[in-house]
Motif scaffolding. Structure first.
Motif, PDB file in Angstrom:
ATOM      1  N   GLY A 142      10.599   2.756   9.159  1.00 41.27           N
ATOM      2  CA  GLY A 142      11.847   2.167   9.568  1.00 41.27           C
ATOM      3  C   GLY A 142      11.071   0.471  10.442  1.00 41.27           C
ATOM      4  O   GLY A 142      11.427  -0.226  10.688  1.00 41.27           O
ATOM      5  N   LYS A 143       9.492   1.256  10.063  1.00 40.86           N
ATOM      6  CA  LYS A 143       8.524   0.414  10.802  1.00 40.86           C
ATOM      7  C   LYS A 143       6.748  -0.041   9.825  1.00 40.86           C
ATOM      8  O   LYS A 143       6.974   0.539   9.631  1.00 40.86           O
ATOM      9  CB  LYS A 143       7.791   1.730  12.549  1.00 40.86           C
TER      10      LYS A 143
ATOM     11  N   ILE B 178       7.576  -0.170   5.099  1.00 35.71           N
ATOM     12  CA  ILE B 178       8.248  -0.116   6.597  1.00 35.71           C
ATOM     13  C   ILE B 178       8.987   1.553   6.005  1.00 35.71           C
ATOM     14  O   ILE B 178       9.397   2.030   7.295  1.00 35.71           O
ATOM     15  CB  ILE B 178       8.550  -1.348   6.407  1.00 35.71           C
ATOM     16  N   GLU B 179      10.105   0.947   4.918  1.00 35.32           N
ATOM     17  CA  GLU B 179      10.880   2.247   4.992  1.00 35.32           C
ATOM     18  C   GLU B 179      10.005   3.518   4.894  1.00 35.32           C
ATOM     19  O   GLU B 179      10.878   5.148   5.544  1.00 35.32           O
ATOM     20  CB  GLU B 179      11.247   2.204   3.459  1.00 35.32           C
ATOM     21  N   ALA B 180       8.488   3.631   3.888  1.00 36.23           N
ATOM     22  CA  ALA B 180       8.234   4.877   4.071  1.00 36.23           C
ATOM     23  C   ALA B 180       7.536   5.632   5.919  1.00 36.23           C
ATOM     24  O   ALA B 180       7.683   6.181   6.041  1.00 36.23           O
ATOM     25  CB  ALA B 180       6.865   5.063   3.150  1.00 36.23           C
ATOM     26  N   ASN B 181       7.457   4.579   5.959  1.00 34.26           N
ATOM     27  CA  ASN B 181       7.482   4.610   7.619  1.00 34.26           C
ATOM     28  C   ASN B 181       8.672   4.699   8.780  1.00 34.26           C
ATOM     29  O   ASN B 181       8.365   4.509   9.782  1.00 34.26           O
ATOM     30  CB  ASN B 181       6.105   3.868   8.458  1.00 34.26           C
TER      31      ASN B 181
ATOM     32  N   ASP C 150       8.381  -3.880   1.936  1.00 33.25           N
ATOM     33  CA  ASP C 150       9.529  -3.542   2.491  1.00 33.25           C
ATOM     34  C   ASP C 150       9.974  -1.715   2.057  1.00 33.25           C
ATOM     35  O   ASP C 150      10.166  -0.689   2.444  1.00 33.25           O
ATOM     36  CB  ASP C 150      10.948  -3.337   1.407  1.00 33.25           C
ATOM     37  N   ARG C 151       8.491  -0.796   0.837  1.00 38.46           N
ATOM     38  CA  ARG C 151       8.781   0.179   0.520  1.00 38.46           C
ATOM     39  C   ARG C 151       7.637   0.843   1.813  1.00 38.46           C
ATOM     40  O   ARG C 151       7.516   1.937   2.084  1.00 38.46           O
ATOM     41  CB  ARG C 151       8.012   0.292  -0.259  1.00 38.46           C
TER      42      ARG C 151
END
Length: 317
Positions: free
Chosen positions: A197-198, A192-195, A189-190
């Motif tokens: 949301g992708k 994807i969040e750092a990217n 999750d971290r």
């Protein structure tokens, strides 16, 4: 000469100074008076006999050195073993002249960690301009170079993991767009969040265990994950082939030793890395220098993740 020679496998406690005979260069080899030697995480595996290749005793660890030959050349060389010593022998095709403007520490960082980062991005994952890349251990020897190279080669977003606020600050200074805690719990999750949301296109992974599992789960369609270590000393969960098919994902492995059969696989990347360093567009990070007598402390610091960048050994102390 003085050297670190181990006669039993174990942890840092088996690393002790011994007086051993000077090595002798055979046909096609060069004798090098060692100014500095490289210290690598792989050395900790070799000393405890958990490395990919079989280790035989007695052993002088150390895979790369920088120093001078009898005819006055300043070279950096891959030696396989024998680097933790005042003198070492290398096969001539694996000893490269070090240009002005490249320090001993720089040369040691580039010959092993630098060429690894080069191949991870170009050979194993085929980084394309605009793609996102996740670099684990971004403050480490390979990671700190991979972050910089990925940005230079057009990555759209570079995310790095690091184990402390100080290390995360450092990877941002090196050019990472985001720095996150690499703890396995909630890592997907971290990422994807750092990217934004992708999922990410590329992952450079060397921790193993649940870190590998979480990283694979964060891969985008046509994403590529390359594994090049297992610092956690844990195995990842088996992956059913159907999980590769869904999303058209790729898992690759990389071990620099597989390049040793062809010196050109090292010479070309190293020449490019030297040029970038001399030009000031690539900054190898030398995170610490240890006396020969302090090698056990160096291994303890590596295993405890207290270090950043490349660690070097001074055999004269």
């Amino acid at each position: 000469m003085r050297a670190i020679q181990i006669t039993e496998f174990g942890g840092p406690e088996v690393l002790k100074i011994s007086d051993v005979a000077d090595p002798i260069a055979g046909d096609g080899q060069v004798l090098i008076t060692v100014d500095r030697a490289g210290i690598n995480y792989a050395d900790t595996h070799q000393v405890e006999n958990s490395y990919l290749s079989k280790t035989e005793l007695p052993l002088i660890p150390g895979g790369e050195v920088v120093g001078h030959t009898d005819d006055g050349r300043r070279v950096v060389a891959l030696v396989g073993s024998g680097g933790y010593a005042e003198k070492a022998v290398a096969h001539a095709p694996y000893a490269w002249d070090v240009p002005e403007g490249v320090s001993d520490g720089d040369a040691l960082a580039l010959v092993l960690q630098g060429t690894t980062a080069w191949h991870l991005l170009k050979t194993s994952t085929h980084l394309q301009p605009g793609e996102s890349a996740l670099v684990h251990a971004g403050a480490g020897g390979v990671g700190s170079l991979a972050v910089q190279l990925a940005k230079q080669w057009g990555a759209g977003r570079v995310i790095a993991t690091a184990s402390s606020d100080e290390k995360r600050k450092q990877v941002l200074e090196l050019g990472a767009d985001a720095a996150i805690d690499g703890t396995p719990e909630g890592l997907k999750d971290r990422i994807i969040e750092a990217n934004g949301g992708k999922p990410v296109d590329i992952v450079l992974e060397m921790v193993g265990g649940p870190t590998f599992d979480e990283s694979f789960a964060a891969l985008a369609r046509f994403g590529r994950l390359v594994t090049f270590g297992a610092a956690s000393r844990q195995s990842a969960a088996p992956i059913d082939p159907s999980r590769l098919m869904k999303g058209s994902k790729t898992i690759a492995g990389f071990w620099l030793a597989d390049c040793f059969g062809n010196p050109a696989l090292l010479a070309k990347p190293l020449a490019e890395l030297f040029d970038l360093t001399v030009a000031g567009t690539l900054r190898p990070i030398v995170g610490g220098e240890y006396a020969l007598s302090d090698i056990a402390t160096a291994h303890e610091d590596l295993r405890a993740r207290r270090t950043v960048g490349k660690l070097v050994l001074d055999p004269t102390r």
